[in-house]
Design a protein around this motif. Structure first.
Motif, PDB file in Angstrom:
ATOM      1  N   CYS A 155      19.244 -38.013 -15.924  1.00 20.54           N
ATOM      2  CA  CYS A 155      18.537 -36.990 -15.154  1.00 20.54           C
ATOM      3  C   CYS A 155      18.973 -37.087 -13.692  1.00 20.54           C
ATOM      4  N   CYS A 157      17.413 -36.053 -11.155  1.00 21.79           N
ATOM      5  CA  CYS A 157      16.291 -36.272 -10.230  1.00 21.79           C
ATOM      6  C   CYS A 157      15.820 -37.726 -10.281  1.00 21.79           C
ATOM      7  N   CYS A 158      15.457 -38.227 -11.472  1.00 23.70           N
ATOM      8  CA  CYS A 158      14.862 -39.572 -11.554  1.00 23.70           C
ATOM      9  C   CYS A 158      15.844 -40.617 -12.079  1.00 23.70           C
ATOM     10  N   SER A 160      16.727 -41.249 -15.083  1.00 31.39           N
ATOM     11  CA  SER A 160      16.467 -41.818 -16.414  1.00 31.39           C
ATOM     12  C   SER A 160      17.535 -41.353 -17.411  1.00 31.39           C
ATOM     13  N   CYS A 179      15.295 -33.888 -16.572  1.00 30.74           N
ATOM     14  CA  CYS A 179      14.545 -34.340 -17.742  1.00 30.74           C
ATOM     15  C   CYS A 179      13.202 -33.605 -17.818  1.00 30.74           C
ATOM     16  N   CYS A 182      10.543 -34.654 -15.131  1.00 32.75           N
ATOM     17  CA  CYS A 182      10.759 -34.104 -13.784  1.00 32.75           C
ATOM     18  C   CYS A 182      10.465 -32.607 -13.753  1.00 32.75           C
TER      19      CYS A 182
END
Ligand SMILES: [Zn+2]
Length: 252
Positions: A155, A157-158, A160, A179, A182
Motif C-alpha cells: 500500500c 499510504c501505510c 502494508s 489498501c 486506508c
C-alpha cells in the motif's frame, strides 16, 4: 568517421531507382533513419540486410555534409525465419515495433528498448505457445523499463503488504496501490483510480520482474488477464501518452 553497430531493421522503403531508406533501432541511437545508396542493387554490400525484422551489423557513416546518416555495408546476423513465416507472429512483432515507433525512442532510451525488443523477437521466434497477450506484456514491460516502476505489492499510504482482502485500488497517475483500510479511513487516491484484485496486483508485479523469455510460460486466469490488460493500457496511455486505436498507436 564510420562505426559498426548492431541494429534491428524496422522499416524499409525505396526511393529513386536503386536507393533505399531504412528505419533502424540501435542501442546507442534509438530509432533513426538512414540511407543505403545503391542498396537495392548491391547484393554484395547488403546481402539479406535490407528487410524489416533483420538483425544486422551495419557500418554506419555520414553524408559529406554530415546532414544525414548513410549505411555503408551490412552483414546479416539473424532474420527470425519463424516470425516471417508465421503471419500471427509477424503481426505481433509489427505491433511491438509500431509501439516503439510511436513512443519516438531516442538515444536516451535506446539501450533498454533495443534489448527488450530483441529479447521479445527471440522469444517469438522460438515459442509455440499462446501469443495473444505478448503485445500488452511488451507494452507493460516497456513502460516499466522507461522508469515507471509502481510497487504493486505494498500500500502506497501505510506500506502494508498486499494481502488476500478485497477492496484494493490502484491509482494510475502516481502508480500507487491503496489498501482497503486506508481507503475506508478516508485516504482516497488522487486522480484516476481503479479497483484491483490482489491476483491482478501479483500478476503486474510478476510482469515487472519478468523478461520476455518468461512470457511463454505465462498462465493467468481470464479475469485477472482482463483486469491486467485494462490497467496496462490505462497506465501506458497516461505515462507514455499513447493508445491503440484502429490498428495504430495514437498520441492521447
Ligand atoms: Zn494502506
Amino acid at each position: 568517421m564510420s562505426v559498426t553497430e548492431k541494429a534491428l531493421v524496422l522499416k524499409v522503403g525505396r526511393f529513386r531507382e536503386a536507393d533505399v531508406w531504412v528505419k533502424l533501432l540501435t542501442a546507442s541511437r534509438g530509432i533513426f533513419n538512414a540511407f543505403a545508396f545503391g542498396g537495392s542493387r548491391s547484393r554484395r554490400r547488403f546481402v539479406g540486410c535490407l528487410d524489416p525484422l533483420s538483425h544486422v551489423l551495419f557500418t554506419i557513416g555520414e553524408s559529406r555534409r554530415s546532414d544525414y546518416i548513410v549505411l555503408e555495408e551490412g552483414s546479416l546476423l539473424y532474420n527470425y525465419p519463424t516470425i516471417r513465416q508465421n503471419p500471427i507472429k509477424t503481426g505481433i512483432a509489427v505491433n511491438c515495433i509500431k509501439f516503439v515507433e510511436a513512443v519516438e525512442v531516442g538515444p536516451f532510451d535506446g539501450k533498454e528498448t533495443y534489448s527488450l525488443l530483441l529479447e521479445t523477437m527471440k522469444m517469438l521466434d522460438s515459442s509455440d505457445g499462446a501469443l495473444d497477450f505478448i503485445p500488452w506484456l511488451f507494452r507493460a514491460k516497456f513502460t516499466f523499463e522507461m522508469g515507471f516502476l509502481p510497487d504493486f505489492l505494498h500500500c502506497g499510504c501505510c506500506g502494508s503488504f498486499v494481502c488476500t482482502k478485497k477492496g484494493f485500488q490502484f491509482g494510475i497517475e502516481k502508480g500507487q496501490v491503496a489498501c482497503p483500510t486506508c481507503l475506508s479511513g478516508g485516504k482516497p487516491l488522487d486522480g484516476l483510480a481503479r479497483p484491483i484484485s490482489t491476483g491482478t496486483l501479483r500478476a503486474l508485479d510478476w510482469i515487472q520482474q519478468s523478461s520476455p523469455a518468461d512470457w511463454i510460460s505465462v498462465g493467468m486466469d481470464s479475469k485477472v488477464r482482463r483486469q491486467v490488460s485494462q490497467l496496462v493500457e490505462l497506465f501506458v496511455a497516461y505515462h507514455l501518452g499513447l493508445s491503440w486505436e484502429n490498428g495504430m498507436y495514437k498520441k492521447v
